[in-house]
Design a protein around this motif. Sequence first.
Motif: not given
Length: 695
Positions: A461, A476, A481, A484-485
């Motif tokens: 990442r 993501y 996720n 984080e997106l």
Amino acid sequence: MDCYTANWNPLGDSAFYRKYELYSMDWDLKEELRDCLVAAAPYGGPIALLRNPWRKEKAASMRPVLEIYSASGLPLASLLWKSGPVVSLGWSAEEELLCVQEDGVVLVYGLHGDFRRHFSMGNEVLQNRVLDARIFHTEFGSGVAILTGAHRFTLSANVGDLKLRRMPEVPGLQSVPSCWTTLCQDRVTHVLLAVGPDLYLLDHAACSAVTPPGLAPGVSSFLQMAVSFTYRHLALFTDTGYIWMGTASLKEKLCEFNCNIRAPPKQMVWCSRPRSKERAVVVAWERRLMVVGDAPESIQYKQLTIQVLLDRLVLRRLYPLAIQICEYLRLPEVQGVSRILAHWACYKVQQKDVSDEDVARAINQKLGDTPGVSYSDIAARAYGCGRTELAIKLLEYEPRSGEQVPLLLKMKRSKLALSKAIESGDTDLVFTVLLHLKNELNRGDFFMTLRNQPMALSLYRQFCKHQELETLKDLYNQDDNHQELGIFHVQASYAKGERIEGRVAALQTAADAFYKAKNEFAAKATEDQMRLLRLQRRLEDEVGGHFLDSSLHDTVTSLILGGHSKRAEQLARDFRIPDKRLWWLKLTALADLEDWEELEKFSKSKKSPIGYLPFVEICMKHHNKYEAKKYASRVGPEQKVKALLLVGEVAQAADVAVEHRNEAELSLVLSHCTGATDGATADRIQRARAQAQKK
């Protein structure tokens, strides 16, 4: 009584020689040597035989067999020759057999007939074919010289580092030279050849005619030539039956001998006389052998060092003897026993009749943690022999992860390589494996592999954040996720060159992701940012100036500075800016404009939620004591003393402090009293403090 000198023969005027059998050869040859290509390695090395079915006078009835024997005739290897016609055989300094084919390809075999590699002597040799070849030895290694069908020479001085050199053309050469050889002088390899009565010396740049000093007259052709092992001496056999011996530089004649035989010899070589510095030339015909000497050798070379001796023992798989020699000579372990054990282990992995478990166990029991032994090198040999599982087992004994991982990748055990790299804690090594996996696996499998390795996923990442943003988004998405997106799309909305519509769309995607992540605060903040962006674009269109990407507070401040207070107040209401914050923003902006009249109107618009001390402070910051005094009188009792001191009214501040009977305020005023000017005020403060202490 027997005559002890009966089997001695005279050699010149002051020396004698005798010939006797040291031992009988153990081989059982099915072919006469005259029908074979023969190559004998120096220092009592192995002998290679290849029956030559390509001779024009004999038709090939079957494939030839390449046979390798020890110096005493013990068979070491035998293999059916399946490649092309061979012109010449020769042994390298490392006891590798070089087989020069007619097409210019050189095949390299080990002492026990194992194929090592092959290389080509170039396209020109391929096109014109090989007429003759020589394998020679120099300080750089072992070389190959080729005579092509175009009567040109090509050579490489070191087959371990192949660099081909095409030698200059010999003027008028239309047929094969009557004889030729290679010379090494001043670190340069030359070709010496005979064309009729002429000798030519070729180097990389020129072809030079040379003449042996003191050569007997009447020579019309040179039939044979031989150079000594050290390249110091040269022997020439002429059609007049003379043998000329001199230095290889052709600058000095040592001797000349008339053997009274004009037929060309089968072979002519240099040899040393035992326990002597003298060298001699041995000349052989079909049924006659002649020894011609006396050429003094001023320097003796030690070619066969202890390391070469050990290498020869290892090649013959005489490991115990080699180890005993190392221990006797007390060689350093890394140079001696460790190196031999590593060779033994590399041989052990080739024993395919033994199971992988047994081989790995035997090697580990024998080697243990011996210094200088690399299990990864042994594992690489196992993999080269097609024993992948054995290689993996051997790598378990390798303590250095950095040595394990490259071989695991080569063996296409990338997931295991990733685990080993992670265990090592070496992030560079992990990145190396990750990039390899990315190219090897499809996208889905790659992401699934990362999900099972949290450390690798985290590192990848980080890599994607700097190098591959779209891949980061896919990661993501794969993990659902949403938090984080959301962050990803917020950052994407600030990409350079993005239009306002695209930025708002990215923020809307981010807000949706935050809602899915159940982060309502982030979602609401993102929606507010969308509203602010739209408003800032509208303000730029309607008011002018630059508002886009300013913070909410900076936008309000810019509106006030631009004289758009009403719009600023409306913006504050729309985004629910607290009154205290708005008053601070407006106070700061008007002071920066030095619009003191507007500031006074603003202070009287309603009761200040931040009090009036900030007005005093901001005026003094701009060095306007006059305006500051207007607000000092409006400051509340709890901050009155501080306000009066700010505008320099020390006496009034003292009156208030005495009235309040506040020790802290009294001390503060006293600290502002200076010299005779405030002497009376200071005395008054002191009296007030004394009275307060009595009570």
